[in-house]
Design an enzyme around this catalytic site. Structure first.
Site, PDB file in Angstrom:
ATOM      1  N   GLU A   1      78.711  50.054 111.081  1.00 24.94           N
ATOM      2  CA  GLU A   1      77.812  48.921 111.010  1.00 24.94           C
ATOM      3  C   GLU A   1      78.027  48.098 112.279  1.00 24.94           C
ATOM      4  OE1 GLU A   1      78.201  46.510 107.512  1.00 24.94           O
ATOM      5  OE2 GLU A   1      76.648  45.130 108.234  1.00 24.94           O
TER       6      GLU A   1
ATOM      7  N   ARG B   1      91.721  55.910 104.007  1.00 25.04           N
ATOM      8  CA  ARG B   1      91.541  55.142 105.227  1.00 25.04           C
ATOM      9  C   ARG B   1      92.903  54.910 105.875  1.00 25.04           C
ATOM     10  NH1 ARG B   1      88.009  51.300 104.338  1.00 25.04           N
ATOM     11  NH2 ARG B   1      88.528  49.956 106.066  1.00 25.04           N
TER      12      ARG B   1
ATOM     13  N   LYS C   1      87.266  44.050 109.704  1.00 27.18           N
ATOM     14  CA  LYS C   1      86.477  43.482 110.800  1.00 27.18           C
ATOM     15  C   LYS C   1      86.297  41.983 110.619  1.00 27.18           C
ATOM     16  CE  LYS C   1      83.209  46.735 110.760  1.00 27.18           C
ATOM     17  NZ  LYS C   1      81.978  47.470 111.071  1.00 27.18           N
TER      18      LYS C   1
HETATM   19  P1  ATP Z   1      84.291  46.282 107.072  1.00 28.34           P
HETATM   20  O1  ATP Z   1      85.743  46.080 107.395  1.00 28.34           O
HETATM   21  O2  ATP Z   1      83.402  45.300 107.756  1.00 28.34           O
HETATM   22  O3  ATP Z   1      83.974  46.567 105.647  1.00 28.34           O
HETATM   23  P2  ATP Z   1      84.274  49.009 107.924  1.00 28.34           P
HETATM   24  O4  ATP Z   1      85.593  48.960 108.602  1.00 28.34           O
HETATM   25  O5  ATP Z   1      84.079  49.811 106.712  1.00 28.34           O
HETATM   26  O6  ATP Z   1      83.749  47.571 107.730  1.00 28.34           O
HETATM   27  P3  ATP Z   1      82.039  50.375 109.133  1.00 28.34           P
HETATM   28  O7  ATP Z   1      81.352  50.018 110.375  1.00 28.34           O
HETATM   29  O8  ATP Z   1      81.257  50.385 107.869  1.00 28.34           O
HETATM   30  O9  ATP Z   1      83.247  49.398 109.030  1.00 28.34           O
HETATM   31  O10 ATP Z   1      82.823  51.727 109.306  1.00 28.34           O
HETATM   32  C1  ATP Z   1      82.275  52.891 109.868  1.00 28.34           C
HETATM   33  C2  ATP Z   1      83.012  54.081 109.372  1.00 28.34           C
HETATM   34  O11 ATP Z   1      84.393  53.978 109.701  1.00 28.34           O
HETATM   35  C3  ATP Z   1      82.933  54.204 107.873  1.00 28.34           C
HETATM   36  O12 ATP Z   1      82.573  55.529 107.560  1.00 28.34           O
HETATM   37  C4  ATP Z   1      84.298  53.900 107.390  1.00 28.34           C
HETATM   38  O13 ATP Z   1      84.602  54.673 106.259  1.00 28.34           O
HETATM   39  C5  ATP Z   1      85.187  54.252 108.579  1.00 28.34           C
HETATM   40  N1  ATP Z   1      86.378  53.432 108.570  1.00 28.34           N
HETATM   41  C6  ATP Z   1      86.446  52.096 108.622  1.00 28.34           C
HETATM   42  N2  ATP Z   1      87.712  51.665 108.551  1.00 28.34           N
HETATM   43  C7  ATP Z   1      88.488  52.766 108.472  1.00 28.34           C
HETATM   44  C8  ATP Z   1      89.895  52.995 108.381  1.00 28.34           C
HETATM   45  N3  ATP Z   1      90.759  51.984 108.344  1.00 28.34           N
HETATM   46  N4  ATP Z   1      90.338  54.266 108.317  1.00 28.34           N
HETATM   47  C9  ATP Z   1      89.463  55.280 108.360  1.00 28.34           C
HETATM   48  N5  ATP Z   1      88.137  55.136 108.441  1.00 28.34           N
HETATM   49  C10 ATP Z   1      87.633  53.903 108.495  1.00 28.34           C
END
Ligand code: ATP
Ligand code: MG
Length: 768
Positions: free
Chosen positions: A39, A266, A276
């Site tokens: 996003e 994650r 974020k």
């Molecule tokens: P927020 O913290 O704002 O909820 P987010 O970290 O999920 O957002 P996105 O932009 O939706 O951010 O993430 C993009 C992709 O990265 C998604 O598929 C998410 O699953 C993956 N992702 C985000 N954080 C992690 C993490 N800590 N480890 C592995 N994958 C991640």
């Protein structure tokens, strides 16, 4: 361009890759399509890097696979072009490429809308006019079913009319929503008539003011996957319960392409926050200088800090892909960074806390003498030298002098001798103090007979770094440390994570660096000898005002300080190591038992350094392993190096090794004989640790034999030189350190398998 850097090298296996391989084998799919769906509401962080490496990596399974970059931009309030651009830059920097497959969920708004109309017509969706609070109250609980909305049985015609008017902007926000009509009693709360659309009178950075309704993640995400022909939609574990809804939307809208969702754990890192929202807070409230502040866990921050893309990829590969969440020690990331930089960062000297030394027997008024120093240590297969001006006045590190030192302090002290790195042996004759008793200068003499050789009659135990006072370049040096002092900064909901910020995370000092770095471009990386790895700040550094960022210190000083308190209740309890690698007491004061002394003396006789002999003789099990290895392969110094650097580290995390000393000896033998490179040797070692296999078996199974065939390497080198005419020219103009660039590139392209000596030789013959 390839969409994955690991092509050619064995791709790491994991449970999702296994599923994909099976789907290809069974013919369920004839190619893999994955996607990375950020996003655009912030910068990417190390957690995203894991997802990027995984998704792009998986897409190389089988033939013709691809990975899409799709911006999941369905929340207009928080999204921005700045983030779209930074995300693309960061993914490319990490080494991945989506080619023409760049998509935006907002590009599908019309299609989402049409399918919503279809759901309404089919009686699968309805406009609800309850307030959000009412909806929440009527959702029920895990143990109690929810209540039907009074609007649930609206007619199709009424639903269509209301939904179209929602889209035209006739209603205020919150007046209505579109919900899926599923099951208010479902044990899965996500299935209790979930929201599909809500009203937002917001300006969208791509679609402008066209829309007054925006789709929810659960509706938009799966449909986007389907539109793009995604086969395997990989997301993090918190979406496990959403999978049922994902499948429902795909089924009920009747879209032809049916993607499947798979979840993985994650990444969490200690001493780090990764949400974020929290990172944004740090930026907006000026706790850091921006999203690319070198202390941030963002890709942009790590890039500016000096981390390399290959180090980050290496880290993501090492931590693997699991089904259970866990917290990874940030030391592992730093390990990958050191490991990578070690192989190519040129060595120079920089004094960070200067103490002036006057060499009284260096004639006053005499021009400086030019010494030479290799840019790389002997065990790194890169060559290059720099000139180091040596003059009457030099700076040394203040901590390298002690007026009243303990016995084991092998640096400078009144009456004692030490070697200047790449230079002479000096003796401290006199200590000059100011009025308040602080040492302000040392007066020393140097021994002109000691350049490159030891005095026959005295043993010089220490070597220290130094620079010439007149010729050194002064630089702003930013010493970064962890941003948080608490291991779990957001672990306690009642405490603001910002209360755990480390007040000492940035210390700025003036350093004095060798003049050979003067012409290097901003963004150049170095090892400042005995200090750590540094990068000239890509943003702020310029030739007149050098700025260096400390990427990572040479050893992890933090874990030693923090260790006693660092037992993590959150992660699985670690087995207590038998042979402990932590020096329990500072080494200088450790007493040896008579038995240890015997071993120590024996190892010193074998040619081991004081430190290696000390560490290895300290533990029976380690000493035994060393001796078995040395019996299997006659290179005690080389083996000691492995024991001290790799074995002791490995023993930190486990109770004993799954292989014996002979296997270790065999590994060092494979390296010494040139069957594999030292760098690949480390991978083999890791594999031996996890599988218990012998080194030869690992090398064969993974196809790691060194490439020593000039015919195979020459085309790569030719192509590199052709692609980098500026760098080749600079080499020919005398900038010999450019060699490091070329060798590094060849090593990268061959997955580290090229014979480095041969590569060196071939490049030189082509450039000279
Ligand atoms: P927020 O913290 O704002 O909820 P987010 O970290 O999920 O957002 P996105 O932009 O939706 O951010 O993430 C993009 C992709 O990265 C998604 O598929 C998410 O699953 C993956 N992702 C985000 N954080 C992690 C993490 N800590 N480890 C592995 N994958 C991640
Ligand atoms: Mg998200």
């Amino acid at each position: 361009m390839s969409n994955n850097r690991n092509e050619g090298a064995a791709a790491p296996s994991n449970f999702i890759r296994n599923i994909i391989e099976e789907d290809l084998r069974s013919g369920k799919h004839d190619r893999v399509v994955t996607r990375f769906p950020p996003e655009p509401n912030g910068y990417l962080h190390i957690g995203h890097a894991k997802s990027i490496c995984l998704n792009f990596g998986l897409s190389t399974t089988g033939e013709n696979g691809r990975c899409h970059l799709r911006f999941d931009d369905t929340n207009p309030e928080t999204e921005d072009m700045e983030f779209v651009e930074s995300i693309q830059r960061d993914i490319r920097w990490l080494g991945f490429e989506w080619n023409e497959h760049l998509y935006f969920a907002s590009g599908y708004f019309d299609r989402f809308y049409e399918l919503a109309i279809k759901l309404i017509e089919d009686g699968k969706a309805y406009v609800d006019s309850q307030s959000l609070e009412e909806m929440r109250a009527n959702r029920g609980t895990v143990t109690q079913p929810g209540k039907h909305s009074p609007y649930r049985e609206r007619s199709v015609a009424e639903n269509l009319d209301l939904f179209e008017r929602m889209a035209r902007g006739e209603f205020p926000e919150g007046a209505h929503v579109l919900r899926a009509k599923i099951d208010m009693a479902s044990p899965n709360m996500k299935m209790r008539d979930p929201l599909l659309y809500r009203i937002r009178h917001a300006h969208h950075y791509r679609t402008g003011d066209k829309w007054h309704i925006y789709p929810m993640y659960d509706y938009a995400h799966c449909l986007s996957d389907s539109f793009e022909g995604v086969t395997h939609s990989v997301c993090t574990l918190e979406f496990e319960n959403n999978r049922e809804l994902y499948d429902w939307v795909i089924r009920e809208t009747g879209v032809p392409c049916v993607p499947r969702q798979y979840e993985f754990a994650r990444l969490g890192l200690n001493y780090t926050v990764m949400s974020k929202r929290k990172l944004k807070q740090l930026v907006e409230e000026n706790f850091v200088s921006g999203w690319d502040d070198p202390r941030m866990p963002t890709i942009a921050g790590m890039r500016r800090r000096g981390y390399t893309p290959s180090a980050i990829r290496d880290f993501c590969e090492r931590i693997g892909v699991a089904k259970a969440n866990s917290t990874v020690d940030i030391g592992q990331l730093e390990f990958s960074v050191r490991n990578d930089l070690n192989a190519f960062a040129p060595r120079v000297m920089c004094v960070l806390d200067p103490l002036k030394v006057t060499l009284t027997n260096f004639p006053a008024g005499k021009k400086e003498e030019m010494l030479t120093g290799s840019l790389y240590p002997h065990d790194i297969p890169l060559e290059g030298e720099r000139e180091i001006p040596f003059s009457r006045e030099i700076y040394i590190e203040r901590s390298d002098f002690m007026e009243d030192p303990p016995k084991k302090f092998h640096r400078l002290a009144p009456g004692r001798e030490v070697r200047l790195r790449h230079g002479y042996v000096v003796r401290c004759d006199e200590v000059i103090k100011n009025g308040s008793g602080a040492v302000v200068e040392l007066r020393c003499s140097y021994d002109p007979d000691t350049l490159g050789k030891n005095p026959p009659d005295r043993k010089i135990k220490g070597t220290i770094h130094w620079v010439s006072v007149n010729r050194a370049l002064s630089a702003e040096v930013r010493l970064y440390d962890r941003l948080f002092k608490d291991e779990r900064p957001d672990g306690d909901k009642d405490v603001d994570f910002k209360d755990h910020l480390n007040p000492d995370s940035l210390k700025v000092v003036t350093g004095y660096v060798e003049p050979c770095v003067a012409d290097d471009e901003p963004g150049s990386r170095y090892q400042f000898e005995r200090q750590g790895y540094f990068i000239s700040d890509p943003v702020d550094s310029d030739p007149d005002e050098l700025v260096f960022n400390r990427t990572v210190s040479l050893r992890d000083s933090w874990s030693k300080i923090a260790e006693p308190a660092a037992e993590q209740p959150k992660t699985a309890p670690k087995p207590k190591p038998k042979a402990t690698a932590k020096p329990a007491a500072p080494k200088a004061t450790r007493e040896r038992t008579p038995q240890q002394q015997v071993l120590y003396d024996k190892y010193r006789d074998l040619g081991l350094s004081d430190e290696d002999a000390d560490l290895i003789s300290a533990e029976d099990t380690v000493a035994g392993l060393f001796e078995d290895a040395a019996a299997a392969h006659d290179n005690p110094k080389g083996i000691a190096n492995w024991v001290v650097n790799e074995v002791l580290r490995a023993l930190k995390d486990r109770d004993g090794l799954p292989f014996d000393g002979a296997a270790l000896g065999e590994l060092v033998k494979l390296i010494d004989e040139g069957t594999i490179s030292g760098k690949i040797g480390k991978d083999v070692f890791e594999e031996m640790l996890s599988s218990g296999e012998g080194p030869a078996a690992v090398v064969e199974r993974k196809g790691l034999r060194q490439v020593s065939d000039a015919g195979a390497l020459e085309p790569i080198i030719d192509q590199l030189i052709a692609a980098n005419p500026d760098k080749a020219a600079r080499y020919r103009e005398g900038k010999k350190s450019m060699m490091g660039f070329f060798v590094g590139q060849v090593m990268k392209q061959t997955g580290g398998k090229a014979n480095p000596q041969l590569v060196n030789q071939l490049i030189r013959s082509k450039l000279d």
